[in-house]
Enzyme design. Structure first.
Site, PDB file in Angstrom:
ATOM      1  N   TRP A   1     109.559 -71.050  90.786  1.00 15.25           N
ATOM      2  CA  TRP A   1     110.925 -70.701  90.388  1.00 15.25           C
ATOM      3  C   TRP A   1     111.931 -71.064  91.458  1.00 15.25           C
ATOM      4  O   TRP A   1     113.053 -71.475  91.162  1.00 15.25           O
ATOM      5  CB  TRP A   1     111.006 -69.231  89.991  1.00 15.25           C
ATOM      6  CG  TRP A   1     110.155 -68.952  88.797  1.00 15.25           C
ATOM      7  CD1 TRP A   1     109.003 -68.236  88.739  1.00 15.25           C
ATOM      8  CD2 TRP A   1     110.364 -69.460  87.461  1.00 15.25           C
ATOM      9  NE1 TRP A   1     108.480 -68.254  87.466  1.00 15.25           N
ATOM     10  CE2 TRP A   1     109.295 -68.991  86.662  1.00 15.25           C
ATOM     11  CE3 TRP A   1     111.346 -70.259  86.879  1.00 15.25           C
ATOM     12  CZ2 TRP A   1     109.193 -69.303  85.303  1.00 15.25           C
ATOM     13  CZ3 TRP A   1     111.244 -70.565  85.527  1.00 15.25           C
ATOM     14  CH2 TRP A   1     110.177 -70.093  84.758  1.00 15.25           C
TER      15      TRP A   1
ATOM     16  N   ASP B   1     116.982 -64.125  93.675  1.00 18.93           N
ATOM     17  CA  ASP B   1     116.479 -64.053  92.310  1.00 18.93           C
ATOM     18  C   ASP B   1     115.429 -62.949  92.306  1.00 18.93           C
ATOM     19  O   ASP B   1     114.333 -63.116  92.829  1.00 18.93           O
ATOM     20  CB  ASP B   1     115.874 -65.398  91.913  1.00 18.93           C
ATOM     21  CG  ASP B   1     115.180 -65.356  90.552  1.00 18.93           C
ATOM     22  OD1 ASP B   1     115.227 -64.308  89.873  1.00 18.93           O
ATOM     23  OD2 ASP B   1     114.579 -66.380  90.169  1.00 18.93           O
TER      24      ASP B   1
ATOM     25  N   LYS C   1     111.337 -58.428  82.496  1.00 21.68           N
ATOM     26  CA  LYS C   1     110.183 -57.943  83.258  1.00 21.68           C
ATOM     27  C   LYS C   1     110.234 -56.418  83.391  1.00 21.68           C
ATOM     28  O   LYS C   1     109.370 -55.713  82.909  1.00 21.68           O
ATOM     29  CB  LYS C   1     110.139 -58.574  84.643  1.00 21.68           C
ATOM     30  CG  LYS C   1     110.488 -60.042  84.719  1.00 21.68           C
ATOM     31  CD  LYS C   1     109.383 -60.948  84.248  1.00 21.68           C
ATOM     32  CE  LYS C   1     109.717 -62.397  84.552  1.00 21.68           C
ATOM     33  NZ  LYS C   1     108.659 -63.333  84.188  1.00 21.68           N
TER      34      LYS C   1
END
Length: 362
Positions: free
Chosen positions: A103, A173, A197
């Protein structure tokens, strides 16, 4: 209680059962309005109360200072990969990125479209098995910002201590570990996270941003891609993901009822330990991917000692009611994502299954 799967999906992932029950009960008639929350105007007083309530709860849970905006956006963390450099990577400036997994690589790819990028640190040569030490990280005092990914879902690593970047804004992030442990928000310029999540269902992206950064925003970009557009309109410039925001608010209530972030963090440590202990005591039958000091409490990544046995493990686990244990398609192996809403009972059941599987196949 309805029989539930042992849900270890990496995202979208498990939601608190109590929250799902509330949503089910309120789905057809929210607060005696004769409408679902999904049917009502986002400009209505009823939804405004839901919307502002979610913002205030997040502020309270994280002790977010008054000089920070809390925004509910769309497009996932992936859009933030582009929006952040689009807004804040000024011409002639450099942004430093710490690469700890797939990511952060994607974030770098997007940022390169808008300006100069430097690598502040990278653990790629170690197959992303660890988080770099603070001493390994380098940046310049005139950098536009320093970017990191706090938890790496694919490789199962997580930051335990964040760098102090001083006057350079630290951008994080936190998609896969937000709300899992206390965080000092004041150490960051920007925190962003996809909801799917720990915060709620997919569709909402939370951005926590220091207000003074808005003064440095690029004005020559489309309206919807400016943070000030959303800050000036309380995230209601256009129609927001109303149901997702409602669910996010209910998840925040659930966190409060569980004792807040300190208790949630304690629960997460205990849940992860159940599975990591099996890996560590297996004499190599199970092999964790992450180095011990970098292990994620959210995503527990491991391999079974033999490839054919690993296939058998995943097949038998699926038959036993465990969902989402396959590792990411890019790396394979196994991954148990034990987010906030995954109950301790599920982690204990997986630990017991792993012990028995080893006993049956040694």
């Amino acid at each position: 209680m309805t029989k539930r799967a042992y849900n270890f999906n990496a995202g979208p992932s498990a939601l608190p059962y109590e929250v799902l029950e509330t949503a089910q009960k309120e789905l057809l008639d929210f607060q005696n309005t004769g409408m679902s929350i999904m049917e009502m105007s986002h400009r209505s007083a009823t939804f405004e109360e839901v919307h502002n309530g979610a913002i205030e709860r997040l502020r309270k849970i994280y002790s977010i200072p008054e000089n920070y905006e809390v925004l509910f956006l769309q497009g996932g963390a992936s859009l933030q990969f582009a929006m952040i450099p689009m807004n804040f990577l000024q011409e002639g400036k450099t942004a430093s990125y710490i690469q700890t997994g797939s990511w952060s690589e994607k974030a770098v790819k997007e940022a390169k479209l808008f300006g100069n990028i430097a690598t502040a640190a990278s653990t790629k040569e170690n197959k992303y098995r660890n988080i770099p030490s603070i001493q390994e990280i380098t940046w310049n005092e005139d950098d536009a910002y320093v970017h990191l990914t706090s938890n790496n879902t694919i490789f199962g690593t997580q930051w335990k201590v964040f760098p102090d970047t001083g006057n350079v804004p630290l951008v994080a992030d936190m998609s896969s570990d937000i709300l899992s442990t206390p965080v000092d928000v004041s150490k960051f310029g920007i925190i962003y996270a996809g909801a799917q999540k720990n915060l709620g269902p997919s569709g909402v992206t939370v951005v926590i941003m220091r207000k003074d950064l808005l003064e440095k925003e690029n004005q020559n970009i489309p309206t919807m891609l400016k943070y000030s557009t959303h800050a000036d309109n309380n995230s209601l410039y256009n129609t927001p993901p109303t149901f997702g925001i409602y669910m996010l608010g209910e998840v925040l209530k659930w966190v409060e009822n569980k004792g807040g972030l300190e208790q949630v963090a304690k629960n997460n440590e205990e849940k992860a330990a159940l599975i990591y202990n099996v890996i560590d005591q297996s004499n190599g039958f199970y092999k964790g991917h992450a180095e011990k000091d970098s292990r994620s409490l959210m995503n527990i990544t491991f391999r079974v000692t033999d490839e054919e046995l690993e296939k058998k493990f995943l097949a038998e686990a699926k038959a036993a009611g465990f969902v989402g244990l396959n590792g990411h398609r890019s790396v394979g192996g196994c991954r148990a994502s034990a987010y906030n809403a995954v109950p301790r009972e599920a982690c204990q059941a997986l630990a017991d299954f792993m012990v028995k599987f080893q006993q049956d196949h040694q």
